[in-house]
Design a protein around this motif. Structure first.
Motif, PDB file in Angstrom:
ATOM      1  N   LYS A   6      44.326  52.410  39.336  1.00 19.07           N
ATOM      2  CA  LYS A   6      45.050  53.312  38.428  1.00 19.07           C
ATOM      3  C   LYS A   6      46.006  52.547  37.509  1.00 19.07           C
ATOM      4  CE  LYS A   6      44.785  57.267  41.568  1.00 19.07           C
ATOM      5  NZ  LYS A   6      45.494  58.378  42.187  1.00 19.07           N
ATOM      6  N   GLY A   7      46.051  51.220  37.683  1.00 18.68           N
ATOM      7  CA  GLY A   7      46.955  50.406  36.863  1.00 18.68           C
ATOM      8  C   GLY A   7      46.567  50.369  35.399  1.00 18.68           C
ATOM      9  N   GLY A   8      45.296  50.642  35.112  1.00 23.95           N
ATOM     10  CA  GLY A   8      44.838  50.591  33.728  1.00 23.95           C
ATOM     11  C   GLY A   8      44.750  51.942  33.059  1.00 23.95           C
ATOM     12  N   ASP A   9      45.291  52.979  33.697  1.00 24.56           N
ATOM     13  CA  ASP A   9      45.180  54.335  33.160  1.00 24.56           C
ATOM     14  C   ASP A   9      45.860  54.507  31.804  1.00 24.56           C
ATOM     15  OD1 ASP A   9      43.764  54.935  35.410  1.00 24.56           O
ATOM     16  OD2 ASP A   9      45.274  56.244  36.308  1.00 24.56           O
ATOM     17  N   LYS A  10      46.799  53.648  31.497  1.00 23.43           N
ATOM     18  CA  LYS A  10      47.508  53.758  30.219  1.00 23.43           C
ATOM     19  C   LYS A  10      47.062  52.696  29.223  1.00 23.43           C
ATOM     20  CE  LYS A  10      51.447  56.183  32.100  1.00 23.43           C
ATOM     21  NZ  LYS A  10      52.886  56.225  32.325  1.00 23.43           N
ATOM     22  N   PHE A  16      44.655  36.983  34.672  1.00 16.76           N
ATOM     23  CA  PHE A  16      44.581  36.203  35.912  1.00 16.76           C
ATOM     24  C   PHE A  16      45.975  35.860  36.443  1.00 16.76           C
ATOM     25  CE2 PHE A  16      44.432  32.116  38.113  1.00 16.76           C
ATOM     26  CZ  PHE A  16      43.397  32.298  39.029  1.00 16.76           C
ATOM     27  N   ASP A  17      46.906  35.567  35.521  1.00 12.54           N
ATOM     28  CA  ASP A  17      48.258  35.167  35.942  1.00 12.54           C
ATOM     29  C   ASP A  17      49.221  36.344  36.080  1.00 12.54           C
ATOM     30  OD1 ASP A  17      48.452  35.753  33.274  1.00 12.54           O
ATOM     31  OD2 ASP A  17      49.123  33.768  32.645  1.00 12.54           O
ATOM     32  N   GLY A  18      48.680  37.589  36.024  1.00 18.63           N
ATOM     33  CA  GLY A  18      49.492  38.773  36.257  1.00 18.63           C
ATOM     34  C   GLY A  18      50.081  39.408  35.016  1.00 18.63           C
ATOM     35  N   LEU A  19      49.995  38.740  33.872  1.00 16.11           N
ATOM     36  CA  LEU A  19      50.531  39.289  32.627  1.00 16.11           C
ATOM     37  C   LEU A  19      49.762  40.551  32.250  1.00 16.11           C
ATOM     38  CD1 LEU A  19      52.479  38.733  30.183  1.00 16.11           C
ATOM     39  CD2 LEU A  19      50.510  37.677  29.080  1.00 16.11           C
ATOM     40  N   ARG A  20      50.482  41.610  31.864  1.00 15.94           N
ATOM     41  CA  ARG A  20      49.843  42.867  31.439  1.00 15.94           C
ATOM     42  C   ARG A  20      49.600  42.822  29.937  1.00 15.94           C
ATOM     43  NH1 ARG A  20      47.614  46.090  34.981  1.00 15.94           N
ATOM     44  NH2 ARG A  20      48.200  47.981  33.902  1.00 15.94           N
TER      45      ARG A  20
END
Length: 195
Positions: A6-10, A16-20
């Protein structure tokens, strides 16, 4: 355990390094296109008649994970510490295959149709996806600096896929000719038995 987060719902995803980042960013587009290419290479290897070609393609499939991983990482140093990565040995391996196969295959002096066999046609699909991925990579490279080793590998991939397609088409042609010769020989033998 659910495969969705659900992290990509928006409309964002994690590198890979956690950056959104936004899902429609050129970086996501680029590694996503290489992912599409890799899925198509996997399909191509299932159609190949040559066991040698299957193994070569499967090796490239693993290398594609390293390629995508590096593109999907803003902090390259972090990626290089945590993962295997593309080196110039990988590029030289592609070049050797290209050179060896070019030498072994009959020369061509004109454009060819994209695949006379199923495997050859699928490898040409791979080649065209690779070209699209490369265009995205070049666009991304205008704002992000990548290691030259990665750039060289990306630049060799479509030539590699082209020669693999030619190889599979040639394998198919040899099989077809061999089958026809065996049929003719069998008819001759059957005729001799009837005498």
């Amino acid at each position: 355990m659910a495969i969705y987060t659900k992290g990509g719902d928006k409309g964002k995803t994690s590198l890979f390094d956690g950056l959104r980042v936004e899902k429609d960013s050129i970086r996501v587009e680029t590694y996503g296109t290489f992912d599409e290419l890799n899925a198509n290479i996997s399909l191509a290897d299932k159609f190949c008649k040559s066991e040698k070609n299957k193994k070569i393609l499967q090796t490239v499939e693993y290398r594609m994970f390293y390629l995508q991983g590096e593109i999907a990482t803003k902090d390259t140093e972090k990626f290089l510490k945590q993962s295997q990565f593309i080196t110039d040995d990988d590029t030289r391996s592609l070049e050797k295959i290209i050179d060896d196969y070019t030498q072994a295959l009959p020369p061509i002096h004109s454009f060819i149709l994209p695949g006379s066999s199923t495997a050859g046609a699928q490898l040409h699909v791979c080649r065209t996806i690779c070209r699209r991925a490369e265009r995205s990579f070049v666009k991304l490279s205008k704002s992000i600096e990548f290691r030259p080793e990665l750039e060289r590998y990306v630049n060799r991939l479509s030539d590699f896929l082209y020669i693999m397609a030619r190889s599979e088409d040639y394998e198919d042609l040899i099989d077809d000719v061999t089958e026809k010769v065996i049929k003719v020989y069998s008819k001759i033998e059957d005729g001799r038995k009837d005498e």
